[in-house]
Design a protein around this motif. Structure first.
Motif, mmCIF file in Angstrom:
data_model
loop_
_atom_site.group_PDB
_atom_site.id
_atom_site.type_symbol
_atom_site.label_atom_id
_atom_site.label_comp_id
_atom_site.label_asym_id
_atom_site.label_seq_id
_atom_site.Cartn_x
_atom_site.Cartn_y
_atom_site.Cartn_z
ATOM 1 N N ARG A 16 34.570 47.207 51.446
ATOM 2 C CA ARG A 16 33.836 47.078 50.443
ATOM 3 C C ARG A 16 33.097 47.838 49.969
ATOM 4 N N ARG A 225 35.055 47.972 42.602
ATOM 5 C CA ARG A 225 36.776 48.334 43.383
ATOM 6 C C ARG A 225 37.159 49.934 42.453
ATOM 7 N N ARG A 265 32.399 41.778 46.775
ATOM 8 C CA ARG A 265 32.790 40.752 48.202
ATOM 9 C C ARG A 265 34.385 40.922 48.220
ATOM 10 N N THR A 266 34.459 40.566 47.414
ATOM 11 C CA THR A 266 36.522 40.249 46.687
ATOM 12 C C THR A 266 36.313 40.593 45.993
ATOM 13 N N ARG A 268 38.279 43.850 45.770
ATOM 14 C CA ARG A 268 39.174 44.716 46.493
ATOM 15 C C ARG A 268 40.054 44.021 47.026
#
Length: 268
Positions: A16, A225, A265-266, A268
């Protein structure tokens, strides 16, 4: 390994990006700014940029200009900013902290004195936006000799001929300014950032953090991303500016940090 190297290596292993936060030292006052600074790691900040207030912050938009003026009017100076780092380090030994600002206050303070005190206080890196690589001998090289990373800015107008010169003495990470303008002014398209990051990766193995114009969790998620780091500054400064109390300023910044962190944190 330095704290910056350790943090970016750990995040790469996690798969991340880093959330890199910016606030101005002493804004709106020392005690509130310190409470915010101390609260950022638990709220999800992976790397912290702490602004050194200056009267003429030419790369910054109205929000951060106003923050610098509030801090200066409250008596903040470079010595107090270094003391703020010491206060932070008394309870936090892992989160990398980078001082960001302009060369004039450092020059007036004295480079040798500044670097010695910054290293002792626990500063991990410097971003000095108005000191080009042609002046490396003044600060970049002495900083790195003192164990402090010198982080370069690259922009949409830094062409392939110039990039090697800019990146040659960079360390820590590379900060990509995603818009041709001041902080807080607009945002780049996803396509632009993707192309820029791909181009920069041809020139450096350092982590790439993207900033300027990233204000919302959704914008942060998109950049996370693509890049190794997402830099958010003006959105935090705005939380302080609109707060009606010290408590509201602290809650506003740390609450937004948590939202941004969750998105990064979320991503990818």
């Amino acid at each position: 390994m330095s704290r910056l190297e350790t943090r970016f290596a750990a995040l790469k292993a996690e798969g991340r990006a880093a959330l890199v936060t910016y606030t101005t030292a002493g804004d709106p006052d020392y005690a509130t700014a310190l409470a915010i600074l101390k609260g950022l790691p638990a709220a999800g900040a992976d790397v912290i940029e702490l602004g050194m207030p200056f009267t003429d912050p030419m790369a910054d938009g109205p929000a951060i200009q106003a923050a610098a003026l509030r801090a200066l009017q409250g008596g903040q100076n470079l010595a107090k900013t270094l003391e703020m780092v010491r206060d932070f380090r008394r309870g936090e030994g892992e989160t990398p902290l980078v001082l960001m600002g302009y060369y004039n206050p450092i020059h007036r303070y004295g480079v040798e004195r500044f670097l010695a005190e910054a290293a002792e206080a626990g500063v991990d890196g410097l971003i000095v936006v108005d000191l080009p690589p042609e002046h490396d001998a003044e600060l970049a090289l002495p900083a790195q000799a003192a164990g402090i990373d010198f982080i370069r800015l690259t922009t949409p107008t830094t062409d392939d001929a110039r990039l090697p010169r800019v990146l040659n003495t960079s360390s820590g990470f590379v900060y990509y300014v995603s818009v041709a303008g001041v902080t807080g002014a607009g945002s780049a398209t996803t396509e632009h950032v993707e192309a820029a990051v791909a181009r920069l990766r041809r020139f450096t193995d350092l982590p790439l953090a993207v900033g300027f114009g990233i204000r919302t969790p959704e914008q942060a998620r998109v950049i996370a991303r693509i890049a190794d780091g997402v830099v958010v500054g003006s959105a935090f400064v705005d939380q302080i500016a609109k707060a009606e109390s010290s408590g509201a300023a602290i809650d506003g910044v740390l609450g937004l940090c948590k939202q941004l962190s969750d998105s990064v944190r979320t991503a990818r």
